[in-house]
Design an enzyme around this catalytic site. Structure first.
Site, PDB file in Angstrom:
ATOM      1  N   CYS A  63      27.475   4.693 -38.781  1.00 48.15           N
ATOM      2  CA  CYS A  63      27.419   4.185 -40.071  1.00 48.15           C
ATOM      3  C   CYS A  63      28.748   3.937 -40.742  1.00 48.15           C
ATOM      4  CB  CYS A  63      26.685   5.183 -41.139  1.00 48.15           C
ATOM      5  SG  CYS A  63      26.740   4.134 -42.711  1.00 48.15           S
ATOM      6  N   LYS A 108      23.357   6.316 -31.471  1.00 54.45           N
ATOM      7  CA  LYS A 108      23.668   5.149 -31.808  1.00 54.45           C
ATOM      8  C   LYS A 108      25.033   4.877 -32.354  1.00 54.45           C
ATOM      9  CE  LYS A 108      21.623   1.493 -35.060  1.00 54.45           C
ATOM     10  NZ  LYS A 108      20.762   1.527 -36.321  1.00 54.45           N
ATOM     11  N   GLY A 122      23.757  -9.091 -39.734  1.00 53.52           N
ATOM     12  CA  GLY A 122      22.924 -10.573 -39.687  1.00 53.52           C
ATOM     13  C   GLY A 122      23.512 -11.513 -38.622  1.00 53.52           C
ATOM     14  N   GLY A 143      22.247  -6.005 -33.588  1.00 54.39           N
ATOM     15  CA  GLY A 143      23.155  -6.868 -34.210  1.00 54.39           C
ATOM     16  C   GLY A 143      22.799  -8.513 -34.040  1.00 54.39           C
TER      17      GLY A 143
HETATM   18  C1  FMN Z   1      21.207  -2.432 -45.553  1.00 58.89           C
HETATM   19  C2  FMN Z   1      21.534  -1.594 -44.070  1.00 58.89           C
HETATM   20  C3  FMN Z   1      21.212  -0.260 -44.002  1.00 58.89           C
HETATM   21  C4  FMN Z   1      21.469   0.220 -42.938  1.00 58.89           C
HETATM   22  N1  FMN Z   1      21.264   1.668 -42.479  1.00 58.89           N
HETATM   23  C5  FMN Z   1      21.105   2.196 -41.307  1.00 58.89           C
HETATM   24  C6  FMN Z   1      20.916   3.410 -41.395  1.00 58.89           C
HETATM   25  O1  FMN Z   1      20.557   4.163 -42.123  1.00 58.89           O
HETATM   26  N2  FMN Z   1      21.222   4.198 -39.929  1.00 58.89           N
HETATM   27  C7  FMN Z   1      21.619   3.135 -38.929  1.00 58.89           C
HETATM   28  O2  FMN Z   1      21.612   4.090 -37.771  1.00 58.89           O
HETATM   29  N3  FMN Z   1      21.780   1.637 -39.095  1.00 58.89           N
HETATM   30  C8  FMN Z   1      21.830   1.619 -40.184  1.00 58.89           C
HETATM   31  N4  FMN Z   1      21.873   0.108 -40.576  1.00 58.89           N
HETATM   32  C9  FMN Z   1      22.190  -0.651 -39.165  1.00 58.89           C
HETATM   33  C10 FMN Z   1      21.084  -1.361 -38.705  1.00 58.89           C
HETATM   34  O3  FMN Z   1      20.185  -0.713 -38.272  1.00 58.89           O
HETATM   35  C11 FMN Z   1      21.529  -2.379 -37.455  1.00 58.89           C
HETATM   36  O4  FMN Z   1      21.935  -1.477 -36.325  1.00 58.89           O
HETATM   37  C12 FMN Z   1      22.718  -3.260 -37.845  1.00 58.89           C
HETATM   38  O5  FMN Z   1      22.465  -3.880 -39.191  1.00 58.89           O
HETATM   39  C13 FMN Z   1      22.763  -4.783 -37.114  1.00 58.89           C
HETATM   40  O6  FMN Z   1      21.589  -5.206 -36.615  1.00 58.89           O
HETATM   41  P1  FMN Z   1      21.214  -6.545 -37.760  1.00 58.89           P
HETATM   42  O7  FMN Z   1      22.135  -7.338 -38.033  1.00 58.89           O
HETATM   43  O8  FMN Z   1      19.694  -6.802 -37.355  1.00 58.89           O
HETATM   44  O9  FMN Z   1      20.936  -5.847 -39.219  1.00 58.89           O
HETATM   45  C14 FMN Z   1      21.694  -0.550 -41.568  1.00 58.89           C
HETATM   46  C15 FMN Z   1      21.759  -1.882 -41.816  1.00 58.89           C
HETATM   47  C16 FMN Z   1      21.659  -2.419 -43.037  1.00 58.89           C
HETATM   48  C17 FMN Z   1      21.995  -4.057 -43.282  1.00 58.89           C
END
Ligand code: FMN
Ligand code: SF4
Ligand code: SF4
Length: 425
Positions: A140, A187, A245, A273
Site C-alpha cells: 500500500c 503482495k 486503472g 494493474g
Molecule cells: C481504492 C483502492 C483501494 C485499494 N486497497 C487495497 C488494499 O486494501 N490492499 C491491497 O493489497 N491493495 C489495495 N489496492 C490495490 C489493488 O488491489 C490493485 O492491486 C491495484 O489497484 C492495481 O489494480 P487495478 O488497476 O485493477 O486497480 C487498492 C486499490 C484501489 C484503487
C-alpha cells in the site's frame, strides 16, 4: 453452480488450491462486506482478497476519496478506509458460508509492539476463520509511504515502506509459514525499484505466491487555472494519490516480466494493474502471470462482467488452437530482448503523395532532418497548396514518428538506398 459460475469455469491449480478460474478481485473497496463476497461468488470469480486489515488499529483510515478520470483511463484516490481485525475475521467467516466457487484470502498488516509474532497471530486468526489463504500487504503506497514522500516524519513502516526491505519481508514470511498451513501470498510494491529482488527473497523464505500490486503513488491531474483547489472531489488540500486503472498496464506488465525473469523457478504470480478486458488478461498471462488481479474495474463495473470477458478469452484460445491457458503463460518472455541485441528491420520512410494533403504537420518533427515540403499535386481534391512532403532517404533513421504524426497515413516504408554510407543523425 449457477449459470454464470458455469460460464466462468476455467480451472487452475495454484499453490495446491483448485481455483474456479485465475481471476481474483483484489483487496480494496469491493471486498469489504459479506454481501460483496456473495456477489463476487455469484459472478464466478476465482478468489476475493479481503480489504486491508490492520492490527492493532488502522493508523490511517478515513472516508474514501476516489476519482475516475475517464479520458485518461486513470483512477486516483487520496484517502481510504481500512478494517479492523475483528471485523475482517467476521467477514471471512461470513463470506466462507456463502462462497461456493470463490476462495477467500486475507490482506493483512500488523504494526503493533509484538512485531513478527503479531503478523503470525493475525495470519493464524484468518486460518482459524476459514480463509483459503493469507496475503501480506507489502504494497500500500498510501499509508506510511505517502507520509514519507510528503516529507513528514512517521514511526510507522507498513505497505510500500516495509515492502522495500527484502530481509524484513522474508523474516515475516518465514515465521508465518512455520506456523500456518494455508498458502501465503505476498503482495509487493514496485516503488522500491527492486520488486523482482524482493520477490526472490520472498520465494526463498517460503511464500507460495507473489502478487505485484501494480499501483503507484503520484500527483493527480491539476486544475491549472486554480492549482490550489484539489481536483479530487471533496478534497480541500492537494494530496498524493494512489494511481490505478488501465493507464498502468505497461508498467504492471513490466513488473510481472521482471519478477518472472529474475526468478527462474515456476513460481506463481498474480499480476495486477490496469486489467480491463480479456486482451489485457491475455497480455498479462503471456508475460508470465498465473492469475489476474482486478480492483479498479470492479469499482467501476461491478463484478458481473467477468463471464463475458472469459467467454472472449476462451474464444481466443480456441481460434488460436491453444488447449488451455497454461499453454500461453510466459509465451512472450523469451521474445523480449535487451536493447543491445534487439533485432530490427532496416528501412526508410517514403511519402505516398496520393495520400498527402500538404498539411505540413510532419515537418516540425524535432529530431528529423529528412522531411521537406516540395511542389506536388498530392491527394485528389484535398491538397489546396500544391505541396507535398518528401523524405530524403539519406537522412531518414527509420524512427517512424512521421507515421504517428500524419493524419492521412501517407507514410510508407521503402528500402534503404544501397549507396548510403553515412548513418543519418
Ligand atoms: C481504492 C483502492 C483501494 C485499494 N486497497 C487495497 C488494499 O486494501 N490492499 C491491497 O493489497 N491493495 C489495495 N489496492 C490495490 C489493488 O488491489 C490493485 O492491486 C491495484 O489497484 C492495481 O489494480 P487495478 O488497476 O485493477 O486497480 C487498492 C486499490 C484501489 C484503487
Ligand atoms: S522515419 Fe523518422 S527520420 Fe525518417 S522521415 Fe520519418 S520522422 Fe523523419
Ligand atoms: S503530415 Fe502527412 S499529409 Fe501532412 S504533409 Fe506530412 S505527409 Fe503530407
Amino acid at each position: 453452480m449457477n449459470e454464470i459460475q458455469e460460464k466462468t469455469y476455467l480451472p487452475v491449480n495454484i499453490a495446491g488450491i483448485n481455483f474456479h478460474n485465475p481471476f481474483v478481485v483484489g483487496s480494496g473497496p469491493t471486498v469489504k462486506t459479506v454481501d460483496m463476497i456473495r456477489k463476487i461468488d455469484e459472478a464466478g470469480w476465482g478468489a476475493a482478497f479481503i480489504k486491508l486489515t490492520i492490527d492493532p488499529e488502522p493508523y490511517i483510515s478515513r472516508d474514501p476519496r476516489y476519482s475516475w478520470w475517464k479520458k485518461e483511463k486513470l483512477h486516483t484516490f487520496t484517502l481510504e478506509k481500512r478494517i479492523k481485525l475483528d471485523e475482517a475475521l467476521r467477514l471471512c467467516e461470513g463470506g466462507k458460508k456463502y462462497a461456493k466457487v470463490t476462495k477467500i484470502f486475507s490482506n493483512i498488516t500488523y504494526e503493533g509492539p509484538a512485531g513478527i509474532d503479531g503478523w503470525v497471530k493475525m495470519a493464524k486468526a484468518f486460518e482459524d476463520a476459514g480463509a483459503d489463504g493469507n496475503e501480506l500487504n507489502m504494497c500500500c503506497p498510501n499509508m506510511s509511504f505517502n507520509v514519507e514522500i510528503t516529507g513528514e516524519k512517521t514511526d510507522h513502516k507498513t505497505g510500500a515502506s516495509l515492502g522495500q526491505c527484502p530481509s524484513d519481508v522474508a523474516a515475516i514470511v518465514k515465521a508465518i509459514k512455520a506456523e500456518t498451513k494455508i498458502p501465503l501470498v505476498v503482495k509487493l510494491t514496485p516503488e522500491s525499484g527492486g520488486i523482482a529482488q524482493v520477490a526472490k527473497s520472498t520465494y526463498e523464505a517460503g511464500a507460495d505466491i507473489v502478487a505485484s500490486v501494480g499501483n503507484r503513488l503520484g500527483v493527480p491531474p491539476i486544475k491549472i487555472e486554480n492549482p490550489f483547489e484539489s481536483t479530487q472531489r471533496l478534497n480541500i488540500d492537494n494530496g498524493l494519490t494512489t494511481l490505478s486503472g488501465p493507464w498502468l498496464k505497461p508498467l504492471a506488465l513490466r513488473d510481472v516480466y521482471e519478477i518472472r525473469t529474475l526468478n527462474s523457478g515456476n513460481y506463481p504470480i498474480i499480476g495486477y494493474g490496469g486489467m480491463s478486458n480479456w486482451k489485457d488478461y491475455l497480455e498479462m498471462i503471456m508475460m508470465g502471470a498465473n492469475m489476474i488481479g482486478i480492483c479498479t474495474d470492479t469499482m467501476i463495473r461491478g463484478y458481473n462482467f467477468l463471464y463475458k470477458e472469459i467467454d472472449k478469452l476462451k474464444n481466443y484460445l480456441e481460434r488460436h488452437n491453444y488447449s488451455s491457458i497454461n499453454e500461453i503463460r510466459g509465451l512472450l518472455l523469451p521474445t523480449v530482448k535487451p536493447a543491445t541485441t534487439l533485432k530490427t528491420k532496416e528501412a526508410v520512410a517514403v511519402v505516398n503523395t496520393d495520400n498527402c494533403t500538404g498539411c505540413e504537420l510532419c515537418t516540425p518533427i524535432g529530431h528529423c532532418y529528412a522531411i521537406a515540403m516540395v511542389e506536388g499535386k498530392g491527394m485528389e481534391g484535398k491538397n489546396r497548396k500544391g505541396i507535398v512532403a518528401n523524405v530524403d532517404p539519406y537522412n531518414c533513421t527509420g524512427c517512424s514518428t512521421c507515421f504517428d504524426v500524419c493524419p492521412t497515413n501517407a507514410f510508407e516504408w521503402n528500402d534503404v538506398p544501397k549507396d548510403r554510407s553515412i548513418t543519418p543523425v
